[in-house]
Design a protein around this motif. Structure first.
Motif, PDB file in Angstrom:
ATOM      1  N   ASP A 188       0.989  -6.166  -0.829  1.00 20.95           N
ATOM      2  CA  ASP A 188       1.036  -6.711  -2.188  1.00 20.95           C
ATOM      3  C   ASP A 188       0.304  -8.048  -2.286  1.00 20.95           C
ATOM      4  O   ASP A 188      -0.439  -8.293  -3.248  1.00 20.95           O
ATOM      5  N   LYS A 290       9.835  -1.636 -11.046  1.00 20.87           N
ATOM      6  CA  LYS A 290       8.833  -2.578 -11.506  1.00 20.87           C
ATOM      7  C   LYS A 290       7.699  -1.810 -12.166  1.00 20.87           C
ATOM      8  O   LYS A 290       7.480  -0.629 -11.901  1.00 20.87           O
ATOM      9  N   SER A 292       3.471  -2.552 -13.522  1.00 25.35           N
ATOM     10  CA  SER A 292       2.374  -3.484 -13.338  1.00 25.35           C
ATOM     11  C   SER A 292       1.132  -2.993 -14.063  1.00 25.35           C
ATOM     12  O   SER A 292       0.892  -1.777 -14.154  1.00 25.35           O
ATOM     13  N   SER A 294      -3.202  -4.118 -14.345  1.00 26.17           N
ATOM     14  CA  SER A 294      -4.210  -4.951 -13.702  1.00 26.17           C
ATOM     15  C   SER A 294      -5.587  -4.650 -14.255  1.00 26.17           C
ATOM     16  O   SER A 294      -5.837  -3.581 -14.823  1.00 26.17           O
ATOM     17  N   SER A 811      -3.419  -9.229 -12.056  1.00 21.92           N
ATOM     18  CA  SER A 811      -2.363  -8.259 -12.324  1.00 21.92           C
ATOM     19  C   SER A 811      -1.139  -8.969 -12.885  1.00 21.92           C
ATOM     20  O   SER A 811      -0.880 -10.135 -12.596  1.00 21.92           O
ATOM     21  N   THR A 813       3.035  -8.250 -13.265  1.00 24.47           N
ATOM     22  CA  THR A 813       4.091  -7.388 -12.754  1.00 24.47           C
ATOM     23  C   THR A 813       5.435  -7.809 -13.327  1.00 24.47           C
ATOM     24  O   THR A 813       5.768  -9.007 -13.343  1.00 24.47           O
ATOM     25  N   LYS A 815       9.532  -6.926 -12.908  1.00 24.48           N
ATOM     26  CA  LYS A 815      10.555  -6.267 -12.109  1.00 24.48           C
ATOM     27  C   LYS A 815      11.874  -6.238 -12.866  1.00 24.48           C
ATOM     28  O   LYS A 815      12.206  -7.172 -13.606  1.00 24.48           O
TER      29      LYS A 815
END
Length: 816
Positions: A188, A290, A292, A294, A811, A813, A815
């Protein structure tokens, strides 16, 4: 915490396969961990279990208890020195049992994660103590997955256990080979999207881009010819690639790499490295996940999600769904790709001691403008070319699309005695659509004329079925704890290819003006091109017995039956009863340092043919290795030094200027007396709670019996570094990747001997992450910061391929 406190008697389970034709007998000696016993399990047990553990020293009683429950206990052996225990009889949950064993000892266990406990002295005024059990920082990701320790959510660049080398669940320090684990956190942080990205950052392992088919991997001077998924090898050939090296890392918890020969587990294979992709599991009882989004250079955008949680009130049935979609262009003209990814998996605690996992994964890549081969190295007068990095040999209609579907299920049972049984079935189905054009020759330096074209349309179908059974049996003798693993693996792969011939063909014209607008030819009828079946059956046994507190020996053997048959093979090729021995000796110098030596044989049937059209004989040889390993800073930072010598015969080398009769495939010859010698240095882990680091250096020399260098297309020296530092809401990091010169010797169009060379180069990468809230973060990754121009491959069919220029990805993200 001392080094000894992290050493483990980690016990794995499996079941013996009854169909082996050959008797398999192995006697082995292996030292388990000297003090702090650690046992691993696939999921934490919460229901009461019946125990009958006899009295004895506290450390031995705790070891038996940890083995029975699948619990991980870590402690300094001085804490239990001189303490006795009455044992444990009756039914208890793991925490109740641990509470009972620690009662009155002055010790307590801090729960760091489900099934993971740290033993400490009870200090005056210690808060949150509930009897001897204290609840500490907890992460559902830090459970076990059948081979090693799950890294997702740990925040660490290392893992506590892995089993790729021997199927014994060993820490990196206990494994008598050079190993690397690329954790979920490192994947990650570095923004590693594919397995090729991961390989490029493993010390001593390199990736070379071919063309639209993906990449080839190598280590210690030799090609890596298989990938393992959850410990089961899958082989492929570059010419019939179906996206194997483009596998998305979103599917995996970690990537384990064992450098050197790994025939004990994988059977046939090169002495390069074993790359094991360990899947994510449905291991969370709580709803969590999560999502995400990008964006990066060349209009590339993606979105992904990863959701898991309990499917009933108790969490004994769990599910997980992972998916992503990505679409974008490339630095190469005409090239673009569309990728769809899905993973669905369930985990079920059938009993307190039995866990079942099953799932299906799917990845589809639909590229356009796929290249077949590389750019011409020379002009027709023998002078070197110098193309823009965006130059391509693809047509606007060409593609190398692929679909990969994997079905899998596994069952693990733990007996109260500590014996574990493991069984797994899997099936992989790979399809590829290769509608391509290959440009060959050398253009005139002035006119650009002189290039030829060879269009072809292939369909590739590859199916592999696997059975993986093994048993882990702990036992005690002479006041020492030991482990025996016996197992069997069976795989059957069918590869079928079809071809459509081009019925029409245009001229390439001036290559300077090539823009891909080459007319797609009319195609003939689809016809069977090749069909082959490869079957491998292997039985193995490996054991670890304590010779003394500081000394352990791991020794085992494998017997393999291997067969290839089909229309493209001719007479069936069979190798029965091939024995592959393995031995490793580990000595603990003190609580920080240990040293080891190891040995294994090499056996690998080859796909290459000589100038007469005959398959080369199998690669055979021996792999010797010795090393020093250490754990610093309370076992948070691991370091290793490995030296090795690989001896082998029949190494395939390109027979320059010759082709396999009736094909355009390069012919090969078998080099004898090849020796590769080298060393590797690696440091991985945490320097402080906020500072993670991974770094490595490797160097080797590979020569044949005449002293001539072999496999010179592989860089002889590599170095890598990546580090991150966290402060408040910021995480900042960066690193470098360096390679020395690589080259291929060839004959240029003028008839002169020439060298196709890539000089030494360095790539610099940066990352930064800002945590807006506990749930929301943004991350920026910049690769090839200084826009280094380099070749990602030299000499593949005497052509060139450029590496990717500077790229930036941002990106977001969330969660939950």
């Amino acid at each position: 915490m001392t080094n000894s406190s992290n050493k483990a008697r980690r016990l794995r389970a499996c079941s013996a396969y009854p169909g082996m034709r050959n008797a398999l007998f192995v006697s082995m000696l292996a030292l388990g961990a000297v003090s702090a016993p650690v046992s691993v399990a696939a999921a934490e047990i919460t229901s009461p279990v019946s125990y009958n553990i006899p009295s004895g020293s506290l450390d031995r009683v705790l070891s038996r208890f940890a083995t029975s429950t699948g619990m991980t206990l870590q402690f300094n052996p001085s804490l239990t020195q001189g303490l006795q225990s009455a044992g444990l009889q009756g039914s208890y949950s793991p925490e109740q049992g641990l509470d009972q064993l620690l009662s009155g000892t002055g010790l307590m266990a801090t729960r760091r994660a489900p099934g993971v406990y740290i033993l400490e002295k009870i200090a005056a005024g210690d808060e949150m103590v509930m009897g001897p059990i204290r609840i500490g920082a907890e992460s559902l990701a830090s459970t076990q997955d059948g081979i090693g320790t799950v890294t997702e959510g740990s925040g660490s660049y290392k893992t506590e256990a892995m089993g790729t080398a021997t199927r014994l669940s060993l820490s990196e320090k206990e494994t008598p080979q050079s190993v690397t684990v690329v954790s979920r956190q490192l994947i990650d942080d570095m923004g590693l999207e594919t397995i090729t990205d991961v390989v490029n950052h493993v010390p001593g392992v390199t990736a070379r881009s071919y063309d639209g088919r993906g990449a080839g991997f190598s280590a210690r001077g030799f090609d890596i010819d298989n990938l393992q998924v959850d410990g089961v090898p899958t082989t492929w050939t570059a010419g019939w690639s179906a996206g194997e090296t483009r596998a998305n890392t979103l599917l995996y918890d970690r990537v384990e790499v064992v450098r050197g020969a790994s025939g004990l587990v994988s059977g046939a294979g090169n002495p390069a490295a074993a790359i094991n992709l360990v899947r994510k599991r449905a291991n969370s009882k709580e709803f969590t996940g999560k999502t995400s989004i990008s964006g990066s250079r060349w209009d590339t955008y993606s979105g992904s999600f990863d959701v898991s949680g309990g499917l009933n009130e108790t969490g004994s049935l769990r599910g997980r769904v992972v998916g992503s979609f990505q679409q974008g262009d490339s630095f190469m003209d005409l090239a673009s790709d569309e990728e769809t990814l899905f993973l669905g998996t369930i985990g079920a605690d059938l009993t307190p001691n039995t866990e079942f996992n099953a799932g299906v994964s799917y990845q589809q890549n639909k590229p356009e403008g796929s290249a077949w081969g590389g750019l011409p190295t020379w002009f027709s007068d023998g002078s070197k070319t110098d193309w823009d990095r965006s130059k391509t040999t693809a047509a606007d209609w060409s593609e190398w699309s692929s679909k990969n579907t994997n079905y899998y299920a596994n069952l693990e049972h733990r007996f109260d005695s500590g014996v574990r049984l493991y069984g797994a079935l899997s099936r992989s189905v790979s399809d590829a659509d290769l509608r391509l054009i290959y440009l060959y020759g050398s253009p005139d330096k002035t006119t650009g004329l002189g290039m030829g074209a060879s269009p072809s349309w292939y369909d590739v179908e590859r199916t592999q079925d696997n059975v993986d059974l093994y048993a882990s049996i702990p036992f005690d003798t002479a006041e020492q704890s030991h482990e025996l693993v016996v197992g069997v693996m069976h795989s059957e792969q069918e590869l079928t290819t079809y071809r459509r011939a081009a019925l029409s063909l245009d001229d390439v014209g001036n290559f300077y003006d090539w823009d891909g607008s080459f007319a797609e030819p009319e195609w003939g009828e689809k016809a069977l091109n090749s069909k082959e079946r490869t079957t491998q059956l292997g039985g193995y046994a490996v054991a670890r017995l304590s010779l003394a507190d500081p000394l352990k020996l791991i020794i085992g053997s494998r017997i393999t039956d291997w067969k290839k048959e089909g229309m493209s093979v001719g007479d069936p090729i069979e190798h029965d009863g091939v024995v592959t021995p393995y031995a490793g000796l580990i000595y603990d110098i003190n609580d920080t340092y240990s040293t080891y030596v190891s040995y294994t044989d090499i056996f690998n049937p080859q796909n290459q043919k000589d100038r007469n059209g005959n398959y080369l004989d199998p690669l055979e040889g021996k792999n010797y290795e010795a090393g020093l390993k250490a754990s610093f800073l309370q076992d948070r930072l691991d370091a290793s030094l490995a030296v090795y010598r690989i001896e082998q015969d029949n190494l395939a080398q390109t027979d320059d200027g010759y082709f396999v009769p009736g094909t355009t495939d390069s012919a090969y010859y078998a080099a004898q007396g090849t020796v590769s010698e080298g060393y590797e240095i690696q440091v991985t882990g945490a320097i402080t709670d906020n500072w993670n680091l991974t770094a490595g250096w490797s160097e080797f020399s590979a020569k044949d019996a005449n002293g001539d260098a072999v496999n010179t297309r592989h860089a002889r020296r590599t170095a890598s570094l990546f580090t991150t530092y966290n402060r408040d809401k910021w995480t900042l990091g960066g690193g470098i990747n360096w390679q020395s010169e690589s080259y291929t010797l060839a004959t240029n169009p003028a008839g002169d001997a020439d060298k196709i060379k890539q000089g030494a180069y360095t790539l610099v990468n940066l990352m930064g992450r800002y945590q807006f809230s506990p749930n929301l973060s943004a991350q920026l990754n910049i690769d090839n910061l200084f826009d280094e121009e380099y070749y990602s491959n030299v000499g593949f069919y005497n052509q060139l391929a450029y590496g990717e220029p500077r790229n930036a990805k941002i990106s977001l993200t969330y969660k939950f």
